[in-house]
Scaffold this active site. Structure first.
Site, PDB file in Angstrom:
ATOM      1  N   GLY A 174      41.799  42.552  44.500  1.00  0.00           N
ATOM      2  CA  GLY A 174      42.806  41.993  45.392  1.00  0.00           C
ATOM      3  C   GLY A 174      42.965  42.808  46.676  1.00  0.00           C
TER       4      GLY A 174
ATOM      5  CG  ASN B 160      53.658  43.774  43.470  1.00  0.00           C
ATOM      6  OD1 ASN B 160      53.879  43.271  44.568  1.00  0.00           O
ATOM      7  ND2 ASN B 160      53.576  45.079  43.296  1.00  0.00           N
TER       8      ASN B 160
ATOM      9  CD  GLN C  85      51.369  40.684  39.937  1.00  0.00           C
ATOM     10  OE1 GLN C  85      51.489  40.145  38.846  1.00  0.00           O
ATOM     11  NE2 GLN C  85      50.941  41.934  40.058  1.00  0.00           N
TER      12      GLN C  85
ATOM     13  CB  SER D  40      43.165  40.900  41.379  1.00  0.00           C
ATOM     14  OG  SER D  40      42.812  42.089  40.717  1.00  0.00           O
ATOM     15  CB  ALA D  41      39.072  39.568  37.272  1.00  0.00           C
TER      16      ALA D  41
ATOM     17  CB  CYS E 200      49.046  50.653  43.932  1.00  0.00           C
ATOM     18  SG  CYS E 200      48.384  49.217  43.127  1.00  0.00           S
TER      19      CYS E 200
HETATM   20  C1  LIG Z   1      50.677  41.465  44.755  1.00  0.00           C
HETATM   21  C2  LIG Z   1      49.455  42.325  44.617  1.00  0.00           C
HETATM   22  N1  LIG Z   1      48.556  42.352  45.610  1.00  0.00           N
HETATM   23  C3  LIG Z   1      47.436  43.095  45.531  1.00  0.00           C
HETATM   24  C4  LIG Z   1      47.178  43.873  44.424  1.00  0.00           C
HETATM   25  C5  LIG Z   1      45.927  44.690  44.378  1.00  0.00           C
HETATM   26  O1  LIG Z   1      44.977  44.136  43.510  1.00  0.00           O
HETATM   27  P1  LIG Z   1      43.779  45.044  42.953  1.00  0.00           P
HETATM   28  O2  LIG Z   1      44.343  45.927  41.897  1.00  0.00           O
HETATM   29  O3  LIG Z   1      42.788  44.055  42.383  1.00  0.00           O
HETATM   30  O4  LIG Z   1      43.191  45.784  44.097  1.00  0.00           O
HETATM   31  C6  LIG Z   1      48.093  43.892  43.367  1.00  0.00           C
HETATM   32  C7  LIG Z   1      47.885  44.765  42.201  1.00  0.00           C
HETATM   33  O5  LIG Z   1      48.802  45.438  41.728  1.00  0.00           O
HETATM   34  C8  LIG Z   1      49.262  43.087  43.463  1.00  0.00           C
HETATM   35  O6  LIG Z   1      50.179  43.064  42.483  1.00  0.00           O
END
Ligand SMILES: Cc1ncc(COP(=O)(O)O)c(C=O)c1O
Length: 375
Positions: A66, A146, A174, A194-195, A323
């Site tokens: 993602g 999220n 999400q 995002s898988a 993150c």
């Molecule tokens: C709303 C949102 N966007 C982007 C991401 C990032 O995705 P990825 O972990 O595949 O990089 C996340 C992951 O926590 C998310 O919740």
């Protein structure tokens, strides 16, 4: 209880990935038979994803997840369309928020942030005003948050952006795999998946680029992904992603009912166990993720240790997005909706694999933590 951070791989997904890890190891760009059989797998996965989302395979580009898809949509649109103004919100995931901040710091764009209500929904009238004042804007607004689960009406946002001639990117990480998306109807130029958020493997995702937008090369290198994204494809990840999305679509109603049931049970039990409990975001099942519950605990001497106390009891929950854990600046999402800083927000997030026993156990532990101290 932390499935918004990531979900467990579905064993059925692993089964379709295995042959590509062990036997079919050809490079999909090779023209010999070993390469061609792997290329076929990628294109089959692309067709499957496109079919489920009601679009054409040519609009689906596989990425590392993602974050890469969000970065690509925003940075490449700014470059390709000479965008000078971005409209977003203060509660986007860092994949969007930090990307926009970097472009602003570099002097490439100016950014405006749409007003939010106390539940985190955007103010549509303010968005319209910003679009009116800033033609040719890139609008980047997430489908669902999220941390607090609040969903925005991206159908209406898309229509508004089209009316004012902008470009619309929505971070749909999400909601992908948890709600259906009809990309022929939805007026978003870019959506992402995002898988690992829907029981697929980590490190693989996709970007949908609407055919009305041409955004140049994302990553310099070879001619992979129709000459847009160089680099040998994550073949088993791509095949796993398509299978995970297929499973998510075929069992969506059953899983939704189960997961919503867990969320409702937790709300009910928490209210009984801790009467001063409140919730961040919208509890209305039509306007929020059924997978996310952000509980707001009253001021208490144990609050600083709340996540730790849950952790030592074997319960994984989150104080914000995974993150940003490690950063102790507080949640930018809770700050963005002006949540009471004396309370402690904890995100619980559920999947098809959670059970009612797990919910009950979590609430029982929380009740112990918040029990009045006997003297
Ligand atoms: C709303 C949102 N966007 C982007 C991401 C990032 O995705 P990825 O972990 O595949 O990089 C996340 C992951 O926590 C998310 O919740």
């Amino acid at each position: 209880m932390d499935n918004a951070a990531t979900t467990a791989l579905d064993p059925e997904v692993f089964e379709v990935m295995k042959p590509l890890m062990l036997d079919m190891y050809g490079n999909p760009s090779s023209t010999h038979a070993h390469g061609r059989e792997v290329r076929t797998k990628i294109e089959h996965a692309r067709r499957k994803v496109a079919e489920l989302l009601n679009t054409v395979p040519g609009e689906i580009f596989f990425t590392s997840g993602g974050t890469e898809a969000d970065n690509t949509a925003i940075c490449c649109t700014v470059d390709a369309y000479k965008v000078k103004h971005i409209i977003s919100t203060s509660i986007e995931h860092h994949a969007v928020k930090h990307t926009i901040e970097r472009l602003v710091e570099a002097g490439k764009v100016k950014a405006s942030y749409v007003d939010l209500d106390e539940k985190g929904h955007i103010d549509m009238a303010h968005l319209e005003q910003l679009l009116k004042n800033n033609p040719n804007s890139l609008v980047s607004i997430m489908h669902a948050n999220n941390e607090i689960g609040t969903k925005n009406d991206i159908d209406r946002i898309g229509e508004l952006v089209e009316e004012y001639g902008g470009t619309f990117h929505s971070d749909t990480v999400q909601t992908m795999g948890h709600f259906t998306h009809d990309l022929k109807k939805l007026k978003a130029h870019f959506v992402v998946g995002s898988a690992h958020k829907f029981h697929g493997p980590k490190g693989v995702g996709f970007l949908r680029v609407c055919k009305s937008r041409s955004i140049g090369r994302f990553i310099e290198g070879g001619g992979q992904e129709r000459n847009r994204r160089g680099g040998t494809e994550n073949v088993y990840g791509i095949v796993g992603l398509a299978k995970a999305l297929e499973l998510a679509y075929s069992n969506m109603d059953t899983h939704r009912a189960h997961v919503q049931g867990l969320k409702d049970r937790m709300i009910h039990k928490l209210k009984t166990a801790i009467p001063e409990i409140q919730f961040n975001g919208n509890l209305d099942s039509e306007r929020s993720l059924y997978t996310v519950l952000n509980a707001s605990f009253p001021a208490h001497e144990n609050n600083a240790m709340l996540l730790f106390s849950l952790d030592i009891n074997g319960i994984s929950a989150s104080g914000g997005s995974a993150c940003s854990s490690g950063a102790n600046t507080g949640s930018h999402v809770l700050n963005g909706i002006n949540a009471d800083p004396s309370r402690q927000g904890i995100r619980f997030s559920f999947s098809k694999y959670n059970t009612t026993d797990e919910v009950d156990y979590t609430v029982a532990k929380l009740e112990e933590i918040f029990a009045p101290v006997e003297v």
